[in-house]
Write an enzyme that holds these catalytic residues in place. Structure first.
Site, mmCIF file in Angstrom:
data_model
loop_
_atom_site.group_PDB
_atom_site.id
_atom_site.type_symbol
_atom_site.label_atom_id
_atom_site.label_comp_id
_atom_site.label_asym_id
_atom_site.label_seq_id
_atom_site.Cartn_x
_atom_site.Cartn_y
_atom_site.Cartn_z
ATOM 1 N N TYR A 28 0.797 -1.169 -0.099
ATOM 2 C CA TYR A 28 0.120 -0.051 -0.051
ATOM 3 C C TYR A 28 0.812 1.230 -0.032
ATOM 4 O O TYR A 28 2.042 1.161 0.265
ATOM 5 C CB TYR A 28 -1.091 -0.215 1.279
ATOM 6 N N ARG A 85 8.149 4.162 -4.658
ATOM 7 C CA ARG A 85 8.066 3.150 -3.740
ATOM 8 C C ARG A 85 7.354 2.087 -3.726
ATOM 9 O O ARG A 85 7.274 0.820 -3.543
ATOM 10 C CB ARG A 85 8.096 3.811 -2.262
ATOM 11 N N ARG A 132 -7.306 -20.849 -1.987
ATOM 12 C CA ARG A 132 -6.348 -20.601 -0.759
ATOM 13 C C ARG A 132 -5.170 -21.455 -1.062
ATOM 14 O O ARG A 132 -5.029 -22.685 -0.960
ATOM 15 C CB ARG A 132 -6.803 -20.590 0.508
ATOM 16 N N LYS A 188 6.247 -2.129 1.723
ATOM 17 C CA LYS A 188 5.434 -1.500 2.502
ATOM 18 C C LYS A 188 3.950 -2.373 2.582
ATOM 19 O O LYS A 188 3.109 -2.191 1.640
ATOM 20 C CB LYS A 188 4.928 -0.078 1.890
ATOM 21 N N GLU A 199 11.626 2.340 14.422
ATOM 22 C CA GLU A 199 10.811 3.625 13.750
ATOM 23 C C GLU A 199 9.672 3.550 14.549
ATOM 24 O O GLU A 199 9.238 2.829 15.516
ATOM 25 C CB GLU A 199 10.608 3.239 12.345
ATOM 26 N N LEU A 236 10.775 1.360 7.159
ATOM 27 C CA LEU A 236 10.308 1.534 6.052
ATOM 28 C C LEU A 236 11.199 3.020 5.462
ATOM 29 O O LEU A 236 11.665 3.810 6.401
ATOM 30 C CB LEU A 236 8.681 1.987 6.141
HETATM 31 N N1 PDD Z 1 2.811 4.968 7.465
HETATM 32 N N2 PDD Z 1 7.353 3.845 9.009
HETATM 33 C C1 PDD Z 1 6.187 3.372 8.977
HETATM 34 C C2 PDD Z 1 6.050 1.842 9.642
HETATM 35 C C3 PDD Z 1 5.272 3.535 8.295
HETATM 36 O O1 PDD Z 1 4.015 2.883 8.269
HETATM 37 C C4 PDD Z 1 5.127 4.682 7.602
HETATM 38 C C5 PDD Z 1 4.038 5.634 6.839
HETATM 39 C C6 PDD Z 1 6.431 5.817 7.861
HETATM 40 C C7 PDD Z 1 6.701 7.073 6.972
HETATM 41 O O2 PDD Z 1 6.508 6.816 5.455
HETATM 42 P P1 PDD Z 1 5.900 8.070 4.631
HETATM 43 O O3 PDD Z 1 6.926 9.132 4.887
HETATM 44 O O4 PDD Z 1 6.394 7.513 3.252
HETATM 45 O O5 PDD Z 1 4.751 8.089 4.948
HETATM 46 C C8 PDD Z 1 7.398 5.010 8.204
HETATM 47 C C9 PDD Z 1 1.686 5.483 6.523
HETATM 48 C C10 PDD Z 1 1.387 6.832 6.697
HETATM 49 C C11 PDD Z 1 0.217 4.622 7.175
HETATM 50 O O6 PDD Z 1 0.495 3.385 7.470
HETATM 51 O O7 PDD Z 1 -0.577 5.257 7.367
#
Ligand code: PDD
Length: 284
Positions: free
Chosen positions: A33, A52, A100, A147, A179, A204
């Protein structure tokens, strides 16, 4: 009024958007996503999110359901149809529906879903008051650079934070912060150095992170990309997180330890302002 969402080629009312119970996103979390922010009806950081997404799909040998130009057009059309002034657009691609089986199907057609979420991004309580975070063990899988939609561990971390009256959690592995649950984590040391963990498969590769580090370097802020511990973070002058959904959001408390005077720090505030004004300029 219900939202108009995008599903596999069609724009439909949200209550009419249905996917198969055999979809591998549902059965195996076999999907990736992106979350892209919108200010003033314009999409921020498009190139970064698109690149990405391509990388995530490639790492999982998943077919792409649309070209970059088509994906941008779908984002824009959803902004128009939902009159989205400020908020986010969520995009998900799964490997598609198939009987499945742990092995990937040979001939599944990827599922593509996008929807909008209206929400304040510029003037928020997170930015004004700052976030309180707790630390939790990082129990996620080893490819956090992809992601994927496997978000149960971060969801549990967020719930643990809420149970303690806090806003978010920083995840810790082998003694070091990886993170935040849905954002990248930073500290500013007492001598003004910005510290954030270097990129690897442990976290990420945030699109906001890449831009903020570039802007911080241009603003002559000293940067160290290295791991840091919760103990070091508690001694920091300030801390913040970055994500498409929060931009730069100050952190004012870590595991009950107030940072500085408990209000958003000057470097966090400055980087937030720079980030918002610069990313508005490149919005599409
Ligand atoms: N999440 N690390 C993780 C685990 C994340 O899920 C996200 C973003 C980030 C920041 O990435 P970016 O700057 O590209 O948004 C870092 C999104 C916003 C979400 O899951 O809602």
């Amino acid at each position: 009024m219900s939202r108009i969402v995008y599903l596999n080629g069609d724009y439909v009312a949200e209550e009419d958007a249905k996917i198969s119970v055999f979809d591998r996103g549902f059965l195996f979390a076999d999907g990736v996503y992106e979350v892209t922010s919108v200010i003033d009806h314009k999409i921020l950081e498009w190139d970064g999110h698109c690149a990405r997404l391509r990388r995530s799909l490639g790492e999982l040998q998943m077919d792409s359901p649309a070209t970059d130009a088509e994906l941008l057009e779908i984002h824009r059309e959803l902004v128009r149809r939902n009159d989205l002034e400020e908020g986010v657009i969520y995009l998900q691609v799964t490997r598609g529906a198939a009987d499945r089986d742990f092995a990937f199907p040979e001939d599944a057609t990827p599922t593509l879903v996008l929807f909008t979420q209206a929400k304040a991004l510029v003037d928020t309580s997170a930015a004004n008051a700052g976030l309180k975070v707790i630390s939790v063990p990082d129990i996620r899988w080893g490819r956090r650079d992809i992601k994927t939609v496997q978000l149960l561990a971060p969801s549990l971390g967020k719930m643990a934070a809420k149970a303690q009256g806090c806003d978010d959690a920083w995840m810790v592995e082998d003694g070091f912060v990886t993170e935040g649950t849905s954002n990248n984590a930073y500290i500013v040391t007492q001598n003004g150095t910005l510290v954030t963990r270097q990129l690897s498969t442990a976290l990420l590769h945030g699109i906001t992170r890449a831009s903020v580090l570039k802007m911080a370097a241009e603003a002559q802020i000293k940067i160290e990309e290295r791991p840091f511990t919760i103990e070091e973070a508690k001694q920091a002058a300030e801390a913040f997180v970055t994500a498409a959904s929060t931009f730069v959001a100050p952190v004012v408390e870590i595991d009950g330890q107030m940072l500085g005077d408990g209000t958003p720090g000057p470097i966090s505030k400055r980087l937030r302002e720079i980030y918002i004004s610069e990313s508005r300029k490149t919005a599409v």
